[in-house]
Design a protein around this motif. Structure first.
Motif, mmCIF file in Angstrom:
data_model
loop_
_atom_site.group_PDB
_atom_site.id
_atom_site.type_symbol
_atom_site.label_atom_id
_atom_site.label_comp_id
_atom_site.label_asym_id
_atom_site.label_seq_id
_atom_site.Cartn_x
_atom_site.Cartn_y
_atom_site.Cartn_z
ATOM 1 N N ILE A 90 41.992 -0.114 50.264
ATOM 2 C CA ILE A 90 43.294 -0.320 50.901
ATOM 3 C C ILE A 90 44.417 0.276 50.057
ATOM 4 N N PHE A 91 44.626 -0.271 48.859
ATOM 5 C CA PHE A 91 45.820 0.124 48.108
ATOM 6 C C PHE A 91 45.830 1.621 47.770
ATOM 7 N N VAL A 93 48.372 4.070 49.703
ATOM 8 C CA VAL A 93 49.544 4.454 48.915
ATOM 9 C C VAL A 93 49.382 5.853 48.319
ATOM 10 N N LYS A 95 49.624 8.662 52.047
ATOM 11 C CA LYS A 95 50.949 9.294 52.184
ATOM 12 C C LYS A 95 50.849 10.811 52.192
ATOM 13 N N ARG A 136 49.130 12.073 55.430
ATOM 14 C CA ARG A 136 50.047 12.059 56.569
ATOM 15 C C ARG A 136 50.987 13.251 56.524
ATOM 16 N N SER A 137 51.586 13.474 55.348
ATOM 17 C CA SER A 137 52.602 14.520 55.285
ATOM 18 C C SER A 137 51.996 15.925 55.412
ATOM 19 N N LEU A 148 50.792 16.527 59.015
ATOM 20 C CA LEU A 148 51.916 16.817 59.909
ATOM 21 C C LEU A 148 52.388 18.265 59.728
ATOM 22 N N LYS A 200 54.164 7.557 61.788
ATOM 23 C CA LYS A 200 55.328 8.424 61.730
ATOM 24 C C LYS A 200 55.765 8.736 60.303
ATOM 25 N N ASP A 201 55.823 7.719 59.443
ATOM 26 C CA ASP A 201 56.363 7.951 58.105
ATOM 27 C C ASP A 201 55.683 7.074 57.058
ATOM 28 N N ASP A 202 56.108 7.270 55.792
ATOM 29 C CA ASP A 202 55.502 6.497 54.708
ATOM 30 C C ASP A 202 55.829 5.011 54.811
ATOM 31 N N LYS A 203 56.937 4.714 55.480
ATOM 32 C CA LYS A 203 57.323 3.307 55.651
ATOM 33 C C LYS A 203 56.197 2.551 56.351
ATOM 34 N N ASN A 249 53.442 1.854 53.875
ATOM 35 C CA ASN A 249 53.803 0.757 52.960
ATOM 36 C C ASN A 249 53.613 -0.590 53.639
ATOM 37 N N ARG A 250 54.098 -0.676 54.866
ATOM 38 C CA ARG A 250 54.009 -1.950 55.585
ATOM 39 C C ARG A 250 52.554 -2.298 55.897
ATOM 40 N N VAL A 271 50.003 -1.773 54.070
ATOM 41 C CA VAL A 271 49.337 -2.332 52.885
ATOM 42 C C VAL A 271 49.441 -3.859 52.886
ATOM 43 N N TRP A 286 59.151 -2.540 51.970
ATOM 44 C CA TRP A 286 59.230 -2.709 53.415
ATOM 45 C C TRP A 286 60.002 -1.584 54.105
ATOM 46 N N ASP A 296 61.052 1.321 52.488
ATOM 47 C CA ASP A 296 60.986 2.604 51.781
ATOM 48 C C ASP A 296 60.201 3.627 52.594
ATOM 49 N N GLY A 297 60.532 4.910 52.345
ATOM 50 C CA GLY A 297 59.727 5.973 52.948
ATOM 51 C C GLY A 297 60.023 6.219 54.401
#
Lengths: 528, 40
Positions: free
Chosen positions: A88-89, A93, A97, A100-101, A104, A277-280, A283-284, A286, B31, B33-34
């Protein structure tokens, strides 16, 4: 079984209706190729996390590995630690990331396509596609066997019919709704799995008189370890096996490292990072993913080990004996015997959900690997416009192979097949995937060399050295008259321990000896 | 500790709980970030 078939039948029916509704939602939302392959790159973080976790954890992870903990003990908790920290982590992370980038920027819609485009090589995409298309049906066949056995025993349906029903239901929503349907249904299935496992843990600790009391009782049972296991290095269910013993190697190299690291290079999981869509969102995810996996593997291993205490109190025997020597039956035996009826229904649903969520992603990944990566991009050089249609044809083809395997494969191969696929993916894909994301100096030649070395070393080791697979397959015996080519400890060392480092070294050496990838392409991948 | 004598086992038990908690803390701290900042 204590619960009446009609009650379970109705619950399963309601569950299936919800699955069909979610599958239909996926179908409605799928308009473009990108929707079918990577969910239009705008999936919700909760859906990503649960879908990733539910795909990761199959029935065999709960029943098979939980049963293994019943036999080997809590040492398997190191795999749970690996699952959370690496699976997971690190996966979300660090790997997620970048995946994804770059995915895309290069417009990649599958895992082999990401690698192929990053290294500007159609061969990489085609070979990865065919590797997945050939070997994932083996893994899918195993998951199918597990799911069908469940349907057979709980709903009293013939095994052959059960395989067909399960296949048709999952195939229907995967083919029509693509990855959106897969991930939506995963989210529901994951929620059911979470609930089932949370109850299982709580009820087990309550039944055994509390956390510390239950563990203490298990610790006190060390003298009951059977002679055969004790010889292999087993010291009790709350102790690690003797360092370097056959059981230690099996636990550490195959289970903890093999499965723990192998997960990073699983195509059906890596593709999910490209669905947000994004790194956010990563993060969420995780936040949800960590506790989810703890509740899956952590709970399965704890309960599997503690089942010994229950069976000893009730029947005076350890779990392996209570399950008549078949470790795959430890968890089902325990649930049926120790848990209240209502929970048995919930847990059966948990297992069905676990099988279906893994199966759906496998069907999707196998189909896209053959239809998109191998056929369209490699053989036809991207000329056929309608990727989705080709994939929709490829999915049933690969499913048929899985179904055939589900009929042919012996039941004894269940636990090994998962490890074979994980090991093969790690050795073939991990060095080039890691290089693709983090090492700009890695070249196309380095990537190809590492992929070939990884895949072939892994297969060679499986068929000729690692006793667990080499002996049942019997190819070494037929060709050389010896069950395994190397003896002693080597026969217990998992292929991943040998093939993956070798593939990494190949990747580094060959890359340093060959011409770097042009700067413009690097800027396209990583930005300026 | 926790009724388990072998430190290699209770360490694994404690670590898997703490790593899951670590994931929760990471997700909560990051939460927002990014957020999408790249061109398509």
């Amino acid at each position: 079984m204590a619960v009446s078939t009609p009650v379970l039948g109705i619950v399963v029916l309601i569950y299936l209706m919800m699955i069909f509704y979610l599958g239909w939602l996926g179908y409605k939302k799928t308009k473009l190729t990108e929707d079918y392959m990577v969910g239009g790159r705008k999936m919700h973080p909760y859906i990503l996390a649960i879908s990733y976790g539910a795909t990761f954890i199959s029935t065999s992870a709960i029943v098979g590995f939980g049963g293994a903990a019943g036999a080997l003990g809590m040492g398997l908790l190191w795999l749970a630690v690996m699952n959370i920290i690496v699976g997971i982590f690190l996966a979300f992370v660090i790997f997620g990331k970048r995946t994804r980038s770059i995915g895309l920027k290069l417009g990649a819609v599958t895992f082999p396509e990401l690698l192929g485009r990053r290294y500007q090589s159609r061969f990489i995409q085609g070979f990865s596609g065919i590797l997945i298309g050939l070997f994932m049906p083996l893994y899918a066949g195993i998951v199918l066997i597990g799911g069908a056995r469940f349907v057979e025993t709980t709903l009293n349906i013939d095994y052959d019919v059960a395989v067909l029903i399960l296949t048709v239901i999952v195939a229907a929503y995967v083919i029509t709704g693509g990855i959106i349907a897969v991930m939506y249904t995963d989210a529901l299935q994951g929620a059911l799995m979470f609930l089932g496992m949370a109850f299982l843990l709580t009820l087990t600790y309550i039944k055994l008189g509390g956390v510390v009391e239950a563990h203490q009782a298990l610790t006190n049972m060390a003298y009951l370890v059977p002679e055969s296991l004790a010889k292999g290095g087993h010291l009790g269910w709350t102790s690690m096996p003797v360092f370097g013993s056959p059981i230690w190697w099996n636990l550490v190299s195959t289970l903890v490292l093999g499965v723990g690291i192998g997960v990073l290079a699983q195509p059906q999981l890596a593709v999910r990072f490209m669905t947000v869509k994004d790194d956010k969102a990563l993060n969420r995810a995780v936040l949800v993913g960590g506790p989810f996996i703890l509740m899956m593997t952590g709970v399965a291993f704890i309960v599997g080990a503690l089942s010994n205490v229950y069976f000893f109190d009730k029947l005076g025997v350890i779990s392996v004996v209570a399950a008549k020597g078949n470790i795959d039956l430890i968890i089902p035996e325990y649930i049926n015997s120790a848990m209240p009826d209502l929970f048995v229904v919930l847990f059966m649903l948990t297992l069905l959900a676990a099988a279906m969520s893994t199966l759906s992603s496998q069907f999707h990944t196998m189909g896209t690997a053959i239809g998109h990566d191998f056929y369209r991009e490699f053989l036809k050089n991207g000329e056929i416009g309608q990727t989705v249609n080709v994939t929709k044809i490829a999915i049933p083809v690969t499913i048929l192979i899985s179904v055939a395997l589900a009929y042919i494969l012996p039941i004894s191969i269940v636990a090994t097949a998962t490890a074979i696929f994980f090991g093969l993916c790690a050795a073939s894909f991990l060095p080039m995937y890691t290089g693709a994301l983090f090492w700009k100096r890695m070249t196309r030649e380095g990537a190809i060399a590492s992929m070939l070395v990884g895949a072939f070393t892994s297969l060679f080791w499986l068929l000729f050295v690692h006793a667990k697979e080499a002996v049942p397959f019997g190819i070494s015996q037929a060709l050389f008259g010896k069950a395994t080519l190397l003896g002693g400890t080597w026969a217990f060392v998992d292929p991943i321990i040998v093939a993956t480092p070798l593939a990494f070294i190949t990747a580094i050496v060959v890359s340093l000896l060959t011409k770097p990838i042009p700067q413009e392409h690097m800027e396209k991948c990583f930005g300026k | 500790m926790l009724g388990i004598d072998d430190p290699q086992i209770w360490l694994a038990y404690v670590l898997c709980v703490f790593s899951a908690i670590g994931c929760i803390i990471y997700g909560a701290l990051k939460w927002n970030d990014g957020e999408e900042e790249e061109e398509c």
